[in-house]
Design a protein around this motif. Structure first.
Motif, PDB file in Angstrom:
ATOM      1  N   CYS A   1      -5.727  -3.292   0.853  1.00 38.52           N
ATOM      2  CA  CYS A   1      -4.657  -3.170   1.844  1.00 38.52           C
ATOM      3  C   CYS A   1      -4.967  -4.100   3.016  1.00 38.52           C
ATOM      4  O   CYS A   1      -6.100  -4.178   3.476  1.00 38.52           O
ATOM      5  CB  CYS A   1      -4.549  -1.732   2.314  1.00 38.52           C
ATOM      6  SG  CYS A   1      -3.347  -1.503   3.624  1.00 38.52           S
TER       7      CYS A   1
ATOM      8  N   CYS B   1      -5.641   1.172   7.959  1.00 31.95           N
ATOM      9  CA  CYS B   1      -5.042   1.963   6.877  1.00 31.95           C
ATOM     10  C   CYS B   1      -5.857   3.229   6.625  1.00 31.95           C
ATOM     11  O   CYS B   1      -7.083   3.176   6.520  1.00 31.95           O
ATOM     12  CB  CYS B   1      -4.979   1.129   5.605  1.00 31.95           C
ATOM     13  SG  CYS B   1      -4.355   2.067   4.197  1.00 31.95           S
TER      14      CYS B   1
ATOM     15  N   ASN C   1      -4.006  -3.826   6.016  1.00 23.89           N
ATOM     16  CA  ASN C   1      -4.004  -3.097   7.285  1.00 23.89           C
ATOM     17  C   ASN C   1      -5.401  -2.540   7.573  1.00 23.89           C
ATOM     18  O   ASN C   1      -5.886  -1.656   6.867  1.00 23.89           O
ATOM     19  CB  ASN C   1      -2.970  -1.969   7.175  1.00 23.89           C
ATOM     20  CG  ASN C   1      -2.972  -1.046   8.375  1.00 23.89           C
ATOM     21  OD1 ASN C   1      -3.568  -1.346   9.402  1.00 23.89           O
ATOM     22  ND2 ASN C   1      -2.295   0.082   8.227  1.00 23.89           N
TER      23      ASN C   1
ATOM     24  N   CYS D   1       0.853  -1.191   0.000  1.00 24.00           N
ATOM     25  CA  CYS D   1       0.000   0.000   0.000  1.00 24.00           C
ATOM     26  C   CYS D   1       0.897   1.252   0.000  1.00 24.00           C
ATOM     27  O   CYS D   1       1.837   1.343   0.781  1.00 24.00           O
ATOM     28  CB  CYS D   1      -0.877  -0.035   1.240  1.00 24.00           C
ATOM     29  SG  CYS D   1      -1.812   1.453   1.523  1.00 24.00           S
TER      30      CYS D   1
ATOM     31  N   CYS E   1       0.377   3.115   3.670  1.00 24.52           N
ATOM     32  CA  CYS E   1       0.856   2.612   4.967  1.00 24.52           C
ATOM     33  C   CYS E   1       1.945   1.554   4.839  1.00 24.52           C
ATOM     34  O   CYS E   1       2.470   1.097   5.846  1.00 24.52           O
ATOM     35  CB  CYS E   1      -0.306   2.075   5.791  1.00 24.52           C
ATOM     36  SG  CYS E   1      -0.964   0.531   5.149  1.00 24.52           S
TER      37      CYS E   1
HETATM   38 ZN   LIG Z   1      -2.645   0.719   3.626  1.00 23.81          ZN
END
Ligand SMILES: [Zn+2]
Length: 255
Positions: A143, A148, A145, A129, A132
């Motif tokens: 992503c 994020c 996360n 990403c 992040c």
């Molecule tokens: Zn991310």
């Protein structure tokens, strides 16, 4: 003005009375702006029962700093590999990681004994990403996360090397060392875009450049509960070793 600055998982109370700083803080985007704060006064606030950081006239605040900025302001946070001088054998590296469960840096004069750059591209180059730097889930193309800042928006990804290599010397092997990003580009001597254009035989040639030669490898070793050996290693730099330097170091191992 006071505010709560959140870092990953923890937060610190931040106090400032300076107009310039207050104006700056108001421009920040939550969960997105990275602040590098040098020379803040840290005190214990008995009213809030927590540590509080206060901006003074000496305080320097840098928005979204690059590592070059941090290096200039606070050299102890980032250091170049030149400050690493501990030469270890694989055996000693493993022993040290078992003795102390903490991060350390060292140099190994060894061979890369497994370098899978002929396998499928998804195992060599990974998308991350752009916001992040977490990995992109290949199936869902999102992503990975949950926190994020870009979650729910159109994916912005960067591509980079993300390899696992084995490093061996006469005393043993450290398996699955991470070789990624610009360190991998420097080691292999080519950027991701160039690598994608190489033919299968060119990739094999690239691989053998390392498999036959002893390298000087700078490593960061850190404890990892998920790994069977209890530790993981990341390559910070890897280049063909100077034979004279190798000889000197092996002489010291014998003694
Ligand atoms: Zn991310």
């Amino acid at each position: 003005s006071t505010c709560q600055l959140k870092t990953q998982g923890t937060s610190i109370h931040w106090e400032t009375w300076d107009k310039e700083t207050i104006r700056l803080v108001q421009t920040l985007t939550q969960r997105e702006t990275v602040l590098f704060i040098a020379d803040a006064r840290i005190t214990f606030d008995s009213f809030r029962n927590c540590m509080t950081a206060t901006a003074t006239s000496k305080t320097i605040i840098t928005l979204n700093p690059g590592s070059d900025v941090i290096l200039k302001l606070h050299p102890s946070i980032y250091f170049s590999v030149d400050s690493i001088s501990d030469v270890l054998t694989v055996e000693k590296l493993k022993a040290r990681s078992q003795e102390h469960a903490e991060v350390f840096h060292c140099i190994i004069f060894g061979f890369i004994t497994s370098l899978e750059i002929n396998s499928s591209i998804s195992k060599v180059i990974r998308k991350r990403c752009a916001k992040c730097k977490f990995r992109i889930n290949e199936e869902s193309q999102t992503c990975s996360n949950d926190a994020c800042p870009n979650q729910g928006q159109q994916l912005q990804a960067t591509e980079g090397f993300d390899l696992l290599v084995d490093i061996s010397d006469h005393t043993g092997t450290v398996q699955s060392c991470n070789l990624a990003g610009t360190v991998a580009e420097k080691t292999l001597g080519c950027k991701v875009k160039e690598f994608l254009r190489l033919s299968e035989s060119q990739r094999t040639t690239l691989k053998w450049k390392f498999l036959l030669e002893r390298c000087k490898i700078y490593l960061k070793v850190f404890p990892s509960a998920r790994s069977r050996s209890g530790m993981r290693a990341s390559i910070l730099s890897c280049a063909l070793a100077d034979p004279v330097e190798v000889k000197q170091n092996f002489a010291s191992f014998v003694v």
